[in-house]
Structure formats: structure tokens, C-alpha cells
Design a protein around this motif. Structure first.
Motif, PDB file in Angstrom:
ATOM      1  N   TRP A   3      -0.712 -10.214   2.176  1.00 48.01           N
ATOM      2  CA  TRP A   3      -1.480  -9.112   2.754  1.00 48.01           C
ATOM      3  C   TRP A   3      -1.550  -9.247   4.270  1.00 48.01           C
ATOM      4  N   ASP A   4      -1.325  -8.146   4.970  1.00 48.42           N
ATOM      5  CA  ASP A   4      -1.467  -8.071   6.420  1.00 48.42           C
ATOM      6  C   ASP A   4      -2.681  -7.178   6.676  1.00 48.42           C
ATOM      7  N   ALA A   5      -3.564  -7.599   7.537  1.00 46.78           N
ATOM      8  CA  ALA A   5      -4.803  -6.851   7.772  1.00 46.78           C
ATOM      9  C   ALA A   5      -4.562  -5.487   8.418  1.00 46.78           C
ATOM     10  N   ASP A   6      -3.442  -5.325   9.133  1.00 44.44           N
ATOM     11  CA  ASP A   6      -3.222  -4.107   9.907  1.00 44.44           C
ATOM     12  C   ASP A   6      -2.409  -3.032   9.198  1.00 44.44           C
ATOM     13  N   HIS A   7      -1.578  -3.397   8.235  1.00 41.44           N
ATOM     14  CA  HIS A   7      -0.736  -2.412   7.552  1.00 41.44           C
ATOM     15  C   HIS A   7      -0.140  -3.025   6.291  1.00 41.44           C
ATOM     16  N   ASN A  27      -2.993  -2.217   1.768  1.00 49.47           N
ATOM     17  CA  ASN A  27      -4.434  -2.202   2.007  1.00 49.47           C
ATOM     18  C   ASN A  27      -4.940  -0.790   1.724  1.00 49.47           C
ATOM     19  N   GLY A  28      -6.239  -0.619   1.689  1.00 49.55           N
ATOM     20  CA  GLY A  28      -6.802   0.710   1.508  1.00 49.55           C
ATOM     21  C   GLY A  28      -6.333   1.666   2.587  1.00 49.55           C
ATOM     22  N   ILE A  90       1.559   6.869   0.348  1.00 48.70           N
ATOM     23  CA  ILE A  90       0.213   6.711   0.881  1.00 48.70           C
ATOM     24  C   ILE A  90      -0.662   6.036  -0.176  1.00 48.70           C
ATOM     25  N   ASN A  91      -1.387   4.997   0.208  1.00 50.65           N
ATOM     26  CA  ASN A  91      -2.420   4.459  -0.666  1.00 50.65           C
ATOM     27  C   ASN A  91      -3.641   5.357  -0.455  1.00 50.65           C
ATOM     28  N   SER A  92      -3.953   6.177  -1.438  1.00 52.01           N
ATOM     29  CA  SER A  92      -5.013   7.175  -1.294  1.00 52.01           C
ATOM     30  C   SER A  92      -6.384   6.638  -1.702  1.00 52.01           C
ATOM     31  N   ARG A  96      -6.910  -2.082  -2.587  1.00 53.42           N
ATOM     32  CA  ARG A  96      -5.526  -2.518  -2.470  1.00 53.42           C
ATOM     33  C   ARG A  96      -4.671  -1.948  -3.598  1.00 53.42           C
ATOM     34  N   SER A  97      -3.369  -1.789  -3.306  1.00 55.36           N
ATOM     35  CA  SER A  97      -2.396  -1.329  -4.293  1.00 55.36           C
ATOM     36  C   SER A  97      -1.155  -2.200  -4.196  1.00 55.36           C
TER      37      SER A  97
END
Length: 136
Positions: A3-7, A27-28, A90-92, A96-97
Motif C-alpha cells: 500500500w502507498d499512502a498517496d495513490h 486506497n479509498g 476508480i475505487n468508489s 481499500r480495494s
């Protein structure tokens, strides 16, 4: 998963001259830009979360116009190639997805639509982690 916090993150799970399997960790509310697949075929399998796919046709001077919006669901598969236009994912959801992306052949670069300049630009593809054991 990585996981990257920014994208969203791209983790290469397997790769050879014929295919590439990548895990995308979202991420969300992360999203891809509108992009093509540099002539490669792409299958997307949703593992978890709420992903929306928007497809675009190119009109006039390569201006993308949305023609379809689909909500993907876990354990389902979608397909995309450049003959079908281009798309964005898009993660809508704020959660997390996870999605798996299978490319035939590996994708080294793609064209990405830049909203500011209103044109496509070439982007070299990279991973946040490469587990394939191959050099890029």
C-alpha cells in the motif's frame, strides 16, 4: 499487497515475454487516469472492494468521451483492449480495494490523458514491488 499512502500501488506477481500479472492495491477513492493499453489485452479480476470502470471513445482530436460506466463486483472479470477505446478505474469507496490485472503481452508503457493539457502523453509503467524475479 503493498500500500502507498498517496495513490494505488502496482505489484508485479508474475511476468514473462507472453504475459504479466499485476496486483493493484487501491486506497479509498484512488483512481487511474484515462488510459489505453499500448496494444495489449487486459483482463481485470476484482478481488475485494468497490471498483467502477469508465470507458471512453476518442472523438475529434483524441478527446475522450465517456460512453459506459460499470460497477465491478468482487469475483468478477472484465476485459479491455485498445480496439474498445480507453478507460479509467476508480475505487468508489473510502475502503481499500484489490484487483488483479492480466496483460497479454506485458505492458511497458501506455498513453495517459492529461486533464491539464487536454492531450494524451506516454507514460512508462513501473511497480512499487516486483515479485516476478525478472529485470524490467
Amino acid at each position: 499487497a503493498e500500500w502507498d499512502a498517496d495513490h494505488y500501488s502496482r505489484v508485479c506477481l508474475a511476468k514473462n515475454k507472453k504475459f504479466e500479472l499485476i496486483l493493484l492495491c487501491w486506497n479509498g477513492y484512488d483512481q487511474t487516469p484515462i488510459h489505453d493499453h499500448d496494444g495489449q489485452k487486459c483482463w481485470v479480476y476484482q478481488l475485494a472492494g468497490q471498483i467502477e470502470e469508465k470507458r471512453y471513445d476518442l472523438v475529434d482530436d483524441n478527446e475522450p468521451v465517456e460512453v459506459l460506466s460499470t460497477k465491478l463486483t468482487p469475483r468478477n472479470l472484465t476485459y479491455m483492449d485498445d480496439n474498445m477505446g480507453c478507460h479509467a478505474l476508480i475505487n468508489s469507496s473510502p475502503k481499500r480495494s484489490l484487483t488483479l490485472h492480466l496483460y497479454v503481452n506485458p505492458i511497458e508503457k501506455c498513453s495517459v490523458y492529461c486533464e491539464d493539457s487536454e492531450e494524451f502523453q506516454t507514460k512508462e509503467m513501473s511497480y512499487c514491488k516486483d515479485l516476478s524475479g525478472l529485470e524490467n
